[in-house]
Design a protein around this motif. Structure first.
Motif, mmCIF file in Angstrom:
data_model
loop_
_atom_site.group_PDB
_atom_site.id
_atom_site.type_symbol
_atom_site.label_atom_id
_atom_site.label_comp_id
_atom_site.label_asym_id
_atom_site.label_seq_id
_atom_site.Cartn_x
_atom_site.Cartn_y
_atom_site.Cartn_z
ATOM 1 N N ASP A 1 0.902 -0.907 -0.297
ATOM 2 C CA ASP A 1 0.159 -0.060 -0.064
ATOM 3 C C ASP A 1 0.911 1.191 -0.044
ATOM 4 O OD1 ASP A 1 -2.705 -1.328 0.078
ATOM 5 O OD2 ASP A 1 -1.982 -1.557 2.485
ATOM 6 N N VAL A 2 2.019 1.592 1.012
ATOM 7 C CA VAL A 2 2.970 2.690 1.103
ATOM 8 C C VAL A 2 4.379 1.735 0.369
ATOM 9 C CG1 VAL A 2 3.230 4.089 2.202
ATOM 10 C CG2 VAL A 2 1.514 3.187 2.554
ATOM 11 N N LEU A 3 5.416 2.518 0.088
ATOM 12 C CA LEU A 3 6.021 2.655 -0.314
ATOM 13 C C LEU A 3 6.932 3.463 0.519
ATOM 14 C CD1 LEU A 3 8.971 0.963 -1.505
ATOM 15 C CD2 LEU A 3 8.657 2.491 -3.904
ATOM 16 N N ILE A 4 7.663 2.873 1.282
ATOM 17 C CA ILE A 4 9.065 4.540 1.890
ATOM 18 C C ILE A 4 10.667 3.960 1.580
ATOM 19 C CG2 ILE A 4 9.589 5.204 3.957
ATOM 20 C CD1 ILE A 4 6.454 4.746 5.288
ATOM 21 N N ALA A 5 10.801 5.246 0.443
ATOM 22 C CA ALA A 5 12.327 5.099 0.433
ATOM 23 C C ALA A 5 12.934 6.211 2.264
ATOM 24 C CB ALA A 5 12.447 6.117 -0.900
ATOM 25 N N GLY A 6 13.654 5.268 2.146
ATOM 26 C CA GLY A 6 14.274 6.225 4.004
ATOM 27 C C GLY A 6 14.495 4.972 4.773
ATOM 28 N N LEU B 1 -2.084 -0.428 7.338
ATOM 29 C CA LEU B 1 -1.169 -0.179 5.953
ATOM 30 C C LEU B 1 -0.445 -1.848 6.105
ATOM 31 C CD1 LEU B 1 -1.341 3.200 4.497
ATOM 32 C CD2 LEU B 1 -3.323 1.809 4.019
ATOM 33 N N LYS B 2 -0.276 -2.205 4.773
ATOM 34 C CA LYS B 2 0.977 -2.909 4.128
ATOM 35 C C LYS B 2 1.841 -2.011 3.852
ATOM 36 C CE LYS B 2 2.053 -6.927 1.333
ATOM 37 N NZ LYS B 2 2.008 -7.791 0.523
ATOM 38 N N VAL B 3 3.099 -1.995 4.217
ATOM 39 C CA VAL B 3 3.979 -1.156 4.630
ATOM 40 C C VAL B 3 5.404 -1.944 4.130
ATOM 41 C CG1 VAL B 3 5.675 0.506 5.509
ATOM 42 C CG2 VAL B 3 3.226 0.586 5.936
ATOM 43 N N THR B 4 6.205 -0.869 2.339
ATOM 44 C CA THR B 4 7.285 -1.712 1.883
ATOM 45 C C THR B 4 8.593 -0.733 1.984
ATOM 46 O OG1 THR B 4 6.241 -3.247 0.361
ATOM 47 C CG2 THR B 4 8.701 -3.278 0.520
ATOM 48 N N VAL B 5 9.661 -1.150 2.950
ATOM 49 C CA VAL B 5 10.819 0.298 3.259
ATOM 50 C C VAL B 5 11.870 -0.206 2.218
ATOM 51 C CG1 VAL B 5 12.015 1.862 5.151
ATOM 52 C CG2 VAL B 5 9.676 0.999 5.429
ATOM 53 N N ILE B 6 12.114 1.049 1.984
ATOM 54 C CA ILE B 6 13.660 0.252 0.884
ATOM 55 C C ILE B 6 14.399 1.238 1.976
ATOM 56 C CG2 ILE B 6 12.439 -0.798 -0.740
ATOM 57 C CD1 ILE B 6 13.167 2.108 -2.122
ATOM 58 N N GLU B 7 15.859 1.125 1.225
ATOM 59 C CA GLU B 7 17.352 1.468 1.801
ATOM 60 C C GLU B 7 17.852 1.644 0.945
ATOM 61 O OE1 GLU B 7 20.238 4.501 3.561
ATOM 62 O OE2 GLU B 7 17.837 3.841 4.508
ATOM 63 N N LYS B 8 18.471 2.400 1.170
ATOM 64 C CA LYS B 8 20.038 2.573 -0.030
ATOM 65 C C LYS B 8 21.530 2.085 0.606
ATOM 66 C CE LYS B 8 21.389 7.279 -0.266
ATOM 67 N NZ LYS B 8 21.839 8.728 -1.300
ATOM 68 N N GLN B 9 21.513 1.919 1.780
ATOM 69 C CA GLN B 9 23.009 2.281 2.230
ATOM 70 C C GLN B 9 22.377 0.584 2.908
ATOM 71 O OE1 GLN B 9 25.240 4.726 2.947
ATOM 72 N NE2 GLN B 9 24.022 6.000 1.163
ATOM 73 N N SER B 10 23.743 0.135 3.460
ATOM 74 C CA SER B 10 23.957 -1.169 4.188
ATOM 75 C C SER B 10 23.481 -1.517 5.546
ATOM 76 C CB SER B 10 25.608 -1.557 4.002
ATOM 77 O OG SER B 10 26.734 -0.696 4.933
ATOM 78 N N GLN B 11 23.008 -0.239 6.540
ATOM 79 C CA GLN B 11 21.982 0.375 7.777
ATOM 80 C C GLN B 11 21.146 0.814 6.971
ATOM 81 O OE1 GLN B 11 25.703 1.457 9.564
ATOM 82 N NE2 GLN B 11 26.317 -0.992 10.455
ATOM 83 N N ILE B 12 20.705 0.622 8.139
ATOM 84 C CA ILE B 12 19.572 1.288 8.437
ATOM 85 C C ILE B 12 19.400 2.491 9.145
ATOM 86 C CG2 ILE B 12 17.629 0.106 8.464
ATOM 87 C CD1 ILE B 12 17.024 -0.054 11.435
ATOM 88 N N GLY B 13 19.042 3.763 9.265
ATOM 89 C CA GLY B 13 19.477 4.686 9.946
ATOM 90 C C GLY B 13 19.015 6.484 9.223
ATOM 91 N N GLY B 14 19.969 5.580 7.739
ATOM 92 C CA GLY B 14 19.639 7.505 7.292
ATOM 93 C C GLY B 14 20.433 8.399 7.719
ATOM 94 N N ASN B 15 20.245 10.057 7.528
ATOM 95 C CA ASN B 15 20.609 10.911 8.289
ATOM 96 C C ASN B 15 20.324 10.814 9.737
ATOM 97 O OD1 ASN B 15 21.286 11.844 5.412
ATOM 98 N ND2 ASN B 15 20.281 13.130 5.563
ATOM 99 N N THR B 16 19.535 10.275 10.263
ATOM 100 C CA THR B 16 19.417 9.967 11.648
ATOM 101 C C THR B 16 20.165 9.664 12.094
ATOM 102 O OG1 THR B 16 17.062 9.603 11.682
ATOM 103 C CG2 THR B 16 18.085 9.319 13.416
ATOM 104 N N LYS B 17 21.269 8.522 11.804
ATOM 105 C CA LYS B 17 22.526 7.425 12.067
ATOM 106 C C LYS B 17 23.414 8.989 12.262
ATOM 107 C CE LYS B 17 24.146 5.301 8.929
ATOM 108 N NZ LYS B 17 24.431 4.099 7.957
ATOM 109 N N ILE B 18 23.762 9.626 11.889
ATOM 110 C CA ILE B 18 24.353 10.823 11.971
ATOM 111 C C ILE B 18 24.309 11.832 12.406
ATOM 112 C CG2 ILE B 18 25.965 9.940 9.539
ATOM 113 C CD1 ILE B 18 25.370 12.289 8.535
ATOM 114 N N SER B 19 23.207 12.026 12.686
ATOM 115 C CA SER B 19 22.603 13.473 13.253
ATOM 116 C C SER B 19 22.776 13.463 14.879
ATOM 117 C CB SER B 19 21.514 14.066 12.985
ATOM 118 O OG SER B 19 20.785 13.410 13.317
ATOM 119 N N SER B 20 22.950 12.534 15.235
ATOM 120 C CA SER B 20 23.015 12.415 17.040
ATOM 121 C C SER B 20 24.091 11.955 17.158
ATOM 122 C CB SER B 20 22.166 11.065 17.719
ATOM 123 O OG SER B 20 22.281 9.675 17.092
ATOM 124 N N GLY B 21 25.603 10.905 16.311
ATOM 125 C CA GLY B 21 26.524 10.542 16.721
ATOM 126 C C GLY B 21 27.537 11.752 17.063
#
Length: 79
Positions: free
Chosen positions: A9-14, A31-51
Motif C-alpha cells: 500500500d505504501v512504499l517508503i524510501a529511506g 496499511l501494508k508497508v514496504t521500506v527500502i534503504e540504499k545504504q547497508s545499514q538502516i538509519g539514514g541521516n538520523t544515524k549521523i545526526s546524533s552520533g
C-alpha cells in the motif's frame, strides 16, 4: 539484480527517523508497508545526526569514544 513485483500500500524510501516514523504510522493504520534503504545499514541521516554532534556525550564516554568537535566536522565532511 533481480526484478520482482511487491504488493504494497505504501512504499517508503529511506530508513531515517522520518521514514521509519512514516512506516510506523502507516502500519498502525492497517496499511501494508514496504521500506527500502540504499545504504547497508538502516538509519539514514538520523544515524549521523546524533552520533557526530553529541560530542562528549555520556553514551560516547561509556563506549570509550573520544571525538573532538573538529574530528566530528571532518568525519561529517568526509561522509
Amino acid at each position: 539484480m533481480t526484478n520482482r513485483t511487491i504488493d504494497t500500500d505504501v512504499l517508503i524510501a529511506g530508513t531515517g527517523g522520518t521514514g521509519l516514523a512514516a512506516a510506523y504510522a502507516a502500519v498502525t493504520h492497517g496499511l501494508k508497508v514496504t521500506v527500502i534503504e540504499k545504504q547497508s545499514q538502516i538509519g539514514g541521516n538520523t544515524k549521523i545526526s546524533s552520533g557526530f554532534f553529541a560530542i562528549n556525550s555520556r553514551e560516547q564516554r561509556e563506549a570509550g569514544m573520544h571525538l573532538t568537535t573538529q574530528e566530528a566536522i571532518t568525519q561529517l565532511a568526509d561522509y
